[in-house]
Design an enzyme around this catalytic site. Structure first.
Site, PDB file in Angstrom:
ATOM      1  N   SER A 129      45.383 -29.517  25.924  1.00  0.00           N
ATOM      2  CA  SER A 129      44.087 -30.173  25.832  1.00  0.00           C
ATOM      3  C   SER A 129      43.005 -29.205  25.351  1.00  0.00           C
ATOM      4  O   SER A 129      42.310 -29.463  24.367  1.00  0.00           O
ATOM      5  CB  SER A 129      43.715 -30.731  27.205  1.00  0.00           C
ATOM      6  OG  SER A 129      42.385 -31.185  27.218  1.00  0.00           O
ATOM      7  N   THR A 159      40.211 -37.004  26.698  1.00  0.00           N
ATOM      8  CA  THR A 159      39.776 -36.611  28.039  1.00  0.00           C
ATOM      9  C   THR A 159      40.354 -35.246  28.345  1.00  0.00           C
ATOM     10  O   THR A 159      41.536 -35.003  28.136  1.00  0.00           O
ATOM     11  CB  THR A 159      40.118 -37.665  29.111  1.00  0.00           C
ATOM     12  OG1 THR A 159      39.561 -37.247  30.356  1.00  0.00           O
ATOM     13  CG2 THR A 159      41.615 -37.880  29.287  1.00  0.00           C
ATOM     14  N   GLU A 160      39.482 -34.340  28.805  1.00  0.00           N
ATOM     15  CA  GLU A 160      39.861 -32.928  28.943  1.00  0.00           C
ATOM     16  C   GLU A 160      41.039 -32.719  29.885  1.00  0.00           C
ATOM     17  O   GLU A 160      41.762 -31.738  29.774  1.00  0.00           O
ATOM     18  CB  GLU A 160      38.656 -32.122  29.439  1.00  0.00           C
ATOM     19  CG  GLU A 160      38.259 -32.502  30.879  1.00  0.00           C
ATOM     20  CD  GLU A 160      36.921 -31.915  31.292  1.00  0.00           C
ATOM     21  OE1 GLU A 160      36.070 -31.705  30.426  1.00  0.00           O
ATOM     22  OE2 GLU A 160      36.752 -31.680  32.494  1.00  0.00           O
ATOM     23  N   ASN A 161      41.224 -33.663  30.846  1.00  0.00           N
ATOM     24  CA  ASN A 161      42.305 -33.494  31.809  1.00  0.00           C
ATOM     25  C   ASN A 161      43.670 -33.890  31.262  1.00  0.00           C
ATOM     26  O   ASN A 161      44.643 -33.962  32.008  1.00  0.00           O
ATOM     27  CB  ASN A 161      41.997 -34.239  33.107  1.00  0.00           C
ATOM     28  CG  ASN A 161      41.582 -35.675  32.877  1.00  0.00           C
ATOM     29  OD1 ASN A 161      40.657 -35.943  32.128  1.00  0.00           O
ATOM     30  ND2 ASN A 161      42.274 -36.596  33.508  1.00  0.00           N
ATOM     31  N   GLN A 165      36.918 -24.203  32.025  1.00  0.00           N
ATOM     32  CA  GLN A 165      38.230 -24.810  32.228  1.00  0.00           C
ATOM     33  C   GLN A 165      39.294 -24.373  31.216  1.00  0.00           C
ATOM     34  O   GLN A 165      40.433 -24.091  31.582  1.00  0.00           O
ATOM     35  CB  GLN A 165      38.078 -26.335  32.207  1.00  0.00           C
ATOM     36  CG  GLN A 165      39.227 -27.059  32.837  1.00  0.00           C
ATOM     37  CD  GLN A 165      38.956 -28.547  33.013  1.00  0.00           C
ATOM     38  OE1 GLN A 165      39.881 -29.332  32.955  1.00  0.00           O
ATOM     39  NE2 GLN A 165      37.723 -28.945  33.214  1.00  0.00           N
TER      40      GLN A 165
END
Lengths: 221, 220
Positions: B91, B48-50, A101
């Protein structure tokens, strides 16, 4: 007088064509340009290459493209949240390339920023490193990851002004801000479209100069 | 206090790696259990990665929350006062840049060289790695919470991982219901035992070679 970029959904999706590479942001179901996706499906499109973090869930967002078998190649970090994508990946109908990601963010950022790639420690010693160049900088190893770009980016905004200046909301910002930098044509759907001058210049997250068209979707749909 | 055992013990002990004010990333599932066992006086910020810092868990049944605030599983979450939101590039920038004190994840396999496999079982799961590879490569401390053996009783802590790796040589601690294992330059050290568990039991359920020090502490 500055020219408004606001167009109808039908007008905007005329710029998305068969076989193109389409950048679509969103994390699971949040920050996904679902109105534009529906517009693209209604217009009729096939064999697109999608660059996204994941494919939403079955029946929502990017999952609608999956359900209608419109994706030929998918570059993403995760498909586990959508059972239909997993099925099509297993059957080989969709060719999936997994990218970590953070690396996906950086590759698209590099594509939008005119950089010839990025060096990251992520993926060293894993299957992701296979076939990639390892570059040593000051004694530390990094993987060379190349830039990614799209023909079109579909973006979901909370607010946009008529010039395409954009503000995102909470975790719906996710990939939108980066994806909007890395395509030849950038279409924004906005939950609310305001007049030019109504957004605080310091709060704008994507400059309107990067945006080609704005579609007012009148709230979350 | 009733004796803590099993996965509760894993969460209890893992939470004791956190220091007050730490920015921590907890994987989906078992790792979020750590929050139920935070020591007195330790307040951590959840990454949180998002794209947020300061998530504070799901809302109560009749409580309104902003549908645009979700955790790394896509579930709606509350955002505490002082929390903030940003894009995915920011992030993962700070994740990779070593600004996250600890990342807590599960494992399919982990080995004596600090290698971790937790994203893919060829022919069985092809979900994708999501943010795991970046988190393990970038966080200052990598804590693996896992049952000591798999459901069939086979060791999950091996000499060498057989599944595709998530990251090579990045694991710091493995916390199980039986023991705490510390990855050091001298090898994988058996540092702590659960109450009532013997060195022999851990050794028999571990395929990795363990360094056994003269003194071993208790997990509680």
């Amino acid at each position: 007088m500055a020219k408004s970029k606001v167009v109808s959904l039908e007008e905007a999706v005329k710029n998305v064509h068969d076989g193109q590479t389409v950048l679509i942001p969103g994390f699971v179901n949040v920050g996904v340009p679902e109105a534009l996706i529906k517009g693209v499906i209604d217009k009729g499109i096939k064999e697109i290459n999608v660059i996204s973090n994941n494919t939403s869930v079955k029946g929502r967002g990017i999952g609608l493209l999956v359900h209608d078998h419109l994706i030929k190649h998918l570059t993403c970090s995760h498909i586990g949240s959508n059972t239909e994508t997993v099925e099509q990946a297993v059957s080989g109908e969709i060719d999936v390339t997994f990218v970590p990601q953070g690396t996906l963010c950086e590759r698209v950022r590099a594509g939008g920023a005119g950089i010839g790639g990025i060096l990251t420690p992520t993926g060293l010693g894993t299957p992701i490193a296979e076939g990639k160049e390892v570059i040593t900088v000051d004694g530390k190893e990094f993987l060379l990851e190349k830039p990614l770009r799209g023909d079109v980016a579909l973006i979901h905004a909370w607010k946009a002004d008529k010039l395409g200046n954009v503000v995102y909301h909470r975790t719906a910002r996710n990939f939108n801000q980066i994806w909007a930098t890395a395509a030849d044509w950038v279409i924004v759907e906005a939950e609310e479209v305001v007049e030019i001058g109504q957004l605080d210049p310091d709060q704008i997250m994507t400059p309107g100069a990067l945006v080609d068209q704005v579609v007012d979707i009148g709230g979350i749909k | 206090m009733a004796e803590i055992t099993g996965r509760d013990l894993i969460a209890y002990r893992t939470a004791r790696f956190f220091e007050d004010g730490d920015l921590v990333n907890l994987g989906i599932g078992m790792p979020t259990k750590c929050l139920d066992f935070l020591p007195e006086g330790v307040d951590v910020w959840i990454d949180t990665e998002n794209g947020a810092i300061g998530l504070s868990g799901p809302p109560a049944e009749d409580e309104w929350t902003d549908p645009d605030v979700v955790d790394a599983s896509g579930a709606v979450s509350k955002l505490r006062e002082g929390g903030c939101c940003f894009d995915s590039f920011t992030s993962f920038g700070y994740i990779r840049g070593g600004h996250v004190a600890a990342t807590v994840l599960g494992a399919y396999e982990v080995d004596q060289e600090g290698n971790l496999a937790n994203w893919m079982v060829p022919g069985r799961t092809i979900a994708g790695m999501g943010g795991a590879m970046d988190l393990v490569a970038g966080a200052r401390k990598v804590l693996i919470m896992t049952d000591h053996c798999d459901k069939k009783g086979n060791p999950k802590i091996l000499k060498k991982c057989t599944l595709p790796l998530t990251a090579a040589k990045e694991v710091d601690y493995i916390i199980t219901e039986l023991a705490v294992l510390h990855q050091t330059p001298n090898g994988l050290v058996l540092e702590e035992l659960a109450p009532g568990v013997s060195v022999e039991e851990v050794v028999s359920k571990t395929a990795a070679e363990l360094v056994i020090p003269a003194e071993i502490k208790s997990m509680i």
